[in-house]
Design a protein around this motif. Sequence first.
Motif, short mmCIF file in Angstrom:
data_model
loop_
_atom_site.label_atom_id
_atom_site.label_comp_id
_atom_site.label_asym_id
_atom_site.label_seq_id
_atom_site.Cartn_x
_atom_site.Cartn_y
_atom_site.Cartn_z
N GLY A 1 0.80 -1.23 0.00
CA GLY A 1 0.00 0.00 0.00
C GLY A 1 0.82 1.27 0.00
O GLY A 1 0.32 2.32 0.40
N PHE B 1 -0.19 5.30 -2.10
CA PHE B 1 -1.57 5.58 -2.50
C PHE B 1 -2.50 5.37 -1.31
O PHE B 1 -2.13 4.73 -0.33
CB PHE B 1 -2.00 4.71 -3.68
N GLU B 2 -3.69 5.92 -1.45
CA GLU B 2 -4.72 5.81 -0.40
C GLU B 2 -5.66 4.65 -0.72
O GLU B 2 -5.79 4.26 -1.87
CB GLU B 2 -5.56 7.11 -0.38
N GLY B 3 -6.32 4.15 0.29
CA GLY B 3 -7.39 3.18 0.07
C GLY B 3 -6.89 1.75 0.08
O GLY B 3 -5.71 1.46 0.31
N THR B 4 -7.81 0.84 -0.20
CA THR B 4 -7.57 -0.59 -0.14
C THR B 4 -6.32 -1.01 -0.88
O THR B 4 -6.14 -0.66 -2.05
CB THR B 4 -8.78 -1.32 -0.78
N ALA B 5 -5.47 -1.77 -0.23
CA ALA B 5 -4.31 -2.34 -0.91
C ALA B 5 -4.72 -3.67 -1.55
O ALA B 5 -5.69 -4.29 -1.13
CB ALA B 5 -3.18 -2.55 0.09
N PRO B 6 -3.98 -4.09 -2.57
CA PRO B 6 -4.32 -5.37 -3.20
C PRO B 6 -3.91 -6.56 -2.34
O PRO B 6 -2.94 -6.47 -1.57
CB PRO B 6 -3.49 -5.37 -4.49
N PHE B 7 -4.61 -7.66 -2.48
CA PHE B 7 -4.21 -8.90 -1.82
C PHE B 7 -3.11 -9.59 -2.61
O PHE B 7 -2.22 -10.21 -2.03
CB PHE B 7 -5.43 -9.83 -1.70
N LEU C 1 -6.10 5.83 -8.78
CA LEU C 1 -6.78 4.56 -8.52
C LEU C 1 -5.83 3.37 -8.63
O LEU C 1 -5.11 3.24 -9.61
CB LEU C 1 -7.95 4.38 -9.52
N ILE D 1 -6.19 -0.74 -8.30
CA ILE D 1 -7.15 -1.83 -8.09
C ILE D 1 -6.55 -3.17 -8.49
O ILE D 1 -5.64 -3.25 -9.32
CB ILE D 1 -8.47 -1.60 -8.86
N ALA D 2 -7.09 -4.21 -7.89
CA ALA D 2 -6.63 -5.57 -8.15
C ALA D 2 -7.81 -6.46 -8.51
O ALA D 2 -8.95 -6.00 -8.53
CB ALA D 2 -5.91 -6.12 -6.92
N GLN D 3 -7.51 -7.71 -8.75
CA GLN D 3 -8.44 -8.76 -9.18
C GLN D 3 -8.74 -8.60 -10.67
O GLN D 3 -9.32 -7.60 -11.12
CB GLN D 3 -9.76 -8.73 -8.37
N ASN E 1 -12.17 -7.48 -11.95
CA ASN E 1 -12.42 -6.10 -11.53
C ASN E 1 -11.65 -5.12 -12.41
O ASN E 1 -12.19 -4.10 -12.85
CB ASN E 1 -11.99 -5.97 -10.06
#
Lengths: 243, 243
Positions: A48, A51-57, A67, A69-71, A74
């Motif tokens: 992470g 950047f802000e927000g959800t980190a990738p798994f 932005l 994003i992962a998956q 998605n």
Amino acid sequence: MQYELIYWPSIQGRGEFIRLALEDAGADYVDVARGKGGVQAINRVLHGEGFEGTAPFAPPVLRHGALVIAQVANILDYLGPKIGLGPADEAGRHRALQLQLTVADLVAEVHDTHHPVSTSLYYEDQKKEARRRTASFMLHRLLKFLGYFEGSLLRNGAGPQLVGPTVTYVDLSLFQVVEGLRYAFPRAMADVEPKVPRVVALHDRVAARPGVAAYLASPRRIPFNQDGIFRRYPELDLAPGEE
Amino acid sequence: MQYELIYWPSIQGRGEFIRLALEDAGADYVDVARGKGGVQAINRVLHGEGFEGTAPFAPPVLRHGALVIAQVANILDYLGPKIGLGPADEAGRHRALQLQLTVADLVAEVHDTHHPVSTSLYYEDQKKEARRRTASFMLHRLLKFLGYFEGSLLRNGAGPQLVGPTVTYVDLSLFQVVEGLRYAFPRAMADVEPKVPRVVALHDRVAARPGVAAYLASPRRIPFNQDGIFRRYPELDLAPGEE
């Protein structure tokens, strides 16, 4: 704004579904970990950093401006309408995403043919279980999945692709699945392909698209190898019904 | 317009993630196969009867007017903004979908603890492999996944939920995962829960939401059982490090 793909630099793996879409579209992108970013870029994004927000798994990860994003499904749902490879209407979007998630389920099952016990163990430490799982996959799953896509192609009245009147990212992903299955399981695919002619024809049309053809002929296309999802182990190259 | 959920009537399974969202929101929905539709409704929708476009590969399926869609994360992505349980902005939507797909990956791995070889075989025919897979899951995966959600909760500066300033469908799904893991693996969860206090606190807050609490106390909530994803086999109730 340039797209940044962050994925393992030495395999096709799950990142290949993103690469194919970006290449087909001629999008402005950089494959970060294959460049000067190196694999450290993967570690940084998973932690992470920056950047802000959800980190990738797990990778693949797409970075686009702020932005991250992962998956795979998605990422493709995000990219599709932006690069001309996904429906922009709500119903089309959800039909494409549904199909992509079914591709993901198939890909996960293919992965587990060689790693049925644990991704933390080598294949050599789960060979017996792998053969048992592969035999079951050939008997119960391979034709079920490919037949499902065959039926989906038949149901799309708008043309010889999976969703709506134009090629989408899902068609590119199905191309990749056929490529991978042919590499990993040539004997099973020789048996199954005649039963899914629309899938095979779609594969061939995707391969002939200018962006895809140029990509496949370039050094950017990493060859299949024994570290990816689709692997060729002779002892797992079973035809349906073999054990 | 009423939502129709089409899913197996005798298990929580993957349908439960949809049920929880609809119940929490107080949405107008019918659980078709539990009513007069029966399980025949599942067969009909899988065969694409009565609608246009892509048929589902497997339940759960959501029908809403002319739209028929499958895959849990896809359904929740569609429902979320409509029932007040999902971000409506693009970045939030993709963050929620990313997290939901990671929940789906965890759920698939839990399923494979008891069915590592084949869903076409009984558990009893893959017990040995199941124990080996479960031991690896406990050692390498359970805390990795739950720790990931713990870190995601920590990273969300907007409040004690996974995405943005309000509860979303992903929070409800994480509640369900904790419920299921406690049912299936009480010994492992006793070990892991103290390490993920934010996840446990989120679980407790979700359980106390009026719509969820009323649902859990109602006969609409099917108890966990040995046909669903989360199953309790004493021989698989391993703590991390046990084999």
